[in-house]
Design an enzyme around this catalytic site. Structure first.
Site, short mmCIF file in Angstrom:
data_model
loop_
_atom_site.label_atom_id
_atom_site.label_comp_id
_atom_site.label_asym_id
_atom_site.label_seq_id
_atom_site.Cartn_x
_atom_site.Cartn_y
_atom_site.Cartn_z
N GLU A 85 0.83 -1.21 0.00
CA GLU A 85 0.00 0.00 0.00
C GLU A 85 0.86 1.26 0.00
OE1 GLU A 85 -2.51 -0.76 3.41
OE2 GLU A 85 -4.03 -1.70 2.17
N GLU A 138 -6.86 -7.59 -0.91
CA GLU A 138 -7.34 -7.55 0.48
C GLU A 138 -8.84 -7.30 0.46
OE1 GLU A 138 -5.41 -4.92 3.20
OE2 GLU A 138 -3.42 -5.77 2.88
#
Length: 656
Positions: free
Chosen positions: A185, A265
């Site tokens: 991320e 995710e």
């Protein structure tokens, strides 16, 4: 001799046949950009995966959890590699026992599960400092997750150890690893350093070869993908249940116009913080979104499929500062203790609509046993046991030093100075810049004065006479794991003031509690001890011990259990030297701690050590802890004004 020669000839022929077979059909994993899917051994492939963190599940239970994931219909697992879990000090590596990642990955392979490896160096994961080692902060100006030369040098050394261990486990080399994630991320981080990502790309290819599929993961929006995606690294996205699936994948298409759709995710639950309600995400919402994702032919990883436990000091924290509890249950399909849940069977049912589920029995939920109450006895306060807890003695400095400067990366440090004059009237003790990281237990000559807490309690009033010892026991509650503030220094990171006076001439005692507990912490016969005396003395941080035996004549013991703390406030607990984690029932939401059976013994007494930091029940009510057979991780308590939004890692503050 002839029989041996014949046997050898047949073995040689079988080896040759196997080699010919491998040469005829080599294992391969890649991306077919023209047809928008993965290719496994030359054939179209879509994976359904679930996250499990080997660092949060005892090795003893790895096989049980992996089998349950396989029986849910998963093709693959996804796991993080926490750098700080393996390189506790620079150049000192540990890959044994619960840290044996190679064994874990081989076990996944034997179970029939592929592996998506999230190798870091940064992982987030609600793990201390996002998996980065605290010793990186020795250079206080270091810019983590960037092209900072000192940071890159440490990354280069670490990856030079980790990645060669991973290379034989790549799918094309006969192992289970089909994809390797770089960073994590990164588009959510302020640095936006493309040179850093290019450096990692070259480093990973150098150690793993050019055939490996490298990928990135970011939130499903252009703003995140702008700094998180890089040409040559396959860009995937994250998004929660209830999202607009079409819009989320359109975000991925902004970076990857062709190739497989991937949600790396897909959240089955959410994380918790001390002092906030336990997160619960409805099964129906997750099942509906999972069905939408699979109906599109997309690849998905469910984060988490089993959360596990933040044993010892491994939990992280978010900003504004709020640390995560010991339980990482995550409201996942498999509970913290690996129990089968309704969510597990619901999601298995959704998966069963899109692929053939494995046949055979699902491993059952492990039995739990309530061993009952165990009497505890006070051993002594931290101050009384200081020579045992800090055998090297104090480090002296005019001004307080941080944990990193003291080479104390986790746990506790006792800061001590003397009062410069008489303070007969209550006088404010405070850090002008909120410099207590994270929680400090203050006493004067052994008399408790109060608690300072980062972001919550900035000042307390104290009294005392000139020359009295002012003790400030500082607890590291977990480093920030997400966002720009993960360069999270611990201890007294700025000066303490007493009234108008800046306190100086500090003695600092790094406490090596884990080593001392494992060797057997002994009481000080020459000091105050055990029960009796002034009950207020129990408010000073102190150790308590207890022992219990596993019942005889009952089969299949020891079993898993949970421990609760009736009347206790906040602290740390060890069983047979194993650091089980933090307890804080008065703040919640977690009230019980998971105790895996593998740390218990049936052949001798089990030793319990508790460090209670504030107030025990001893001297007031029954001095005991209790083993029960059901967890309580969602107690309804009085929560503060801070609230947080599901699927957002920063806390949201009420305007009032």
């Amino acid at each position: 001799f002839n029989r041996k020669l014949l046997s050898f000839s047949w073995r040689l022929k079988l080896t040759s046949d196997n080699l010919d077979s491998q040469n005829a059909s080599p294992r391969s994993f890649g991306i077919d950009y023209n047809n928008n899917y993965f290719l496994k051994d030359g054939k179209p492939f879509r994976y359904i995966s679930g996250s499990i963190h080997y660092s949060r599940v005892p090795r003893y239970y790895w096989k049980d959890r992996l089998l349950k994931m396989k029986m849910a219909g998963l093709d693959a697992i996804q796991t993080y590699v926490p750098w700080n879990y393996h390189e506790f000090e620079p150049g000192v590596y540990n890959f044994s026992d619960d840290r044996d990642i190679e064994y874990f990955l081989k076990l996944a392979n034997e179970t029939g599960l592929l592996v998506i490896l999230r190798a870091g160096p940064y992982i987030c994961a609600e793990w201390d400092m996002g998996g980065l080692p605290a010793w990186l902060l020795k250079k206080e100006s270091v810019i983590l997750r960037s092209s900072d030369s000192d940071y890159l040098a440490a990354v280069d050394r670490w990856m030079g150890v980790l990645l060669p261990k991973m290379k034989p486990l790549l799918y094309q080399n006969g192992g289970p690893i089909i994809m390797v994630q770089i960073e994590n991320e990164y588009g959510s981080y302020f640095a936006c350093d493309y040179d850093y990502l290019r450096y990692l790309q070259r480093l990973f290819h150098h150690h793993l070869g050019n055939e490996v599929v490298l990928f990135t993961t970011d939130g499903a929006s252009k703003s995140y993908l702008r700094c998180g995606a890089l040409q040559g690294l396959y860009a995937t996205v994250d998004f929660p249940p209830g999202s607009n699936v079409t819009a989320a994948f359109l975000s991925q298409r902004g970076s990857e116009p062709r190739g497989p759709l991937v949600n790396s995710e897909f959240y089955t639950g959410w994380l918790d913080h001390w002092g906030h309600p336990h997160a619960v995400v409805p099964t129906e919402r997750i099942a509906k979104s999972l069905d939408e994702i699979l109906a599109r032919g997309a690849n998905v990883n469910m984060y988490m499929f089993i959360g596990g436990t933040n044993f010892a000091y491994w939990n992280g924290a978010n900003m504004p500062y709020a640390s995560q509890p010991t339980s990482y249950d995550y409201d996942a399909p498999l509970s913290e203790a690996g129990d089968l849940t309704d969510k597990y069977f619901s999601l298995r049912g959704v998966i069963g609509r899109y692929k053939h589920l494995p046949e055979g029995p699902i491993p059952p939920t492990t039995p739990k046993y309530a061993y009952g109450q165990v009497a505890m006895q006070k051993l002594g306060t931290v101050a009384e046991l200081l020579s045992d807890l800090s055998p090297a003695g104090p480090i002296k400095s005019t001004y307080p030093l941080t944990f990193v400067q003291l080479k104390q990366y986790f746990g506790f440090v006792l800061y001590r100075t003397t009062l410069p004059k008489n303070y007969s009237e209550p006088t404010p003790l405070f850090s002008p810049t909120n410099g207590v990281h994270d929680r400090a237990y203050v006493s004067v000559d052994g008399v408790p004065q109060g608690v300072l807490e980062r972001g919550k309690s900035y000042m307390i009033n104290i009294t005392g006479t000139a020359g009295a010892n002012l003790d400030v026991l500082v607890e590291n509650m977990g480093r920030v794991n997400y966002g720009r503030y993960n360069n999270d220094f611990k201890g007294l990171v700025s000066n303490l003031s007493l009234g108008q006076v800046t306190l100086v001439d500090w003695e600092m005692y790094p406490l090596d509690i884990d080593s001392v507990v494992s060797q057997g912490l002994n009481s000080r016969d020459d000091e105050s001890e055990t029960s009796g005396g002034n009950p207020s003395s129990y408010a000073a941080p102190a150790f308590y011990i207890g022992r219990f035996s596993i019942p005889s004549g009952i089969p299949d013991l020891p079993q898993d259990t949970f421990i609760k703390f009736p009347g206790w406030t906040k602290g740390q607990i060890w069983i047979n030297g194993f650091n089980l984690g933090r307890y804080w029932p008065v703040r919640g939401p977690q009230v019980t701690l998971f105790v895996p059976s593998n740390i218990l013994v049936s052949s001798s007494l089990n030793n319990i050590t508790v460090l209670e930091l504030e107030q025990s029940p001893c001297g007031i009510q029954k001095c005991a802890i209790e083993f029960v057979d059901k967890p309580v991780i969602n107690a309804t308590l009085q929560y503060g004004s801070n609230t947080r939004k599901l699927f957002t890692k920063e806390l949201w503050l009420d305007p009032l």
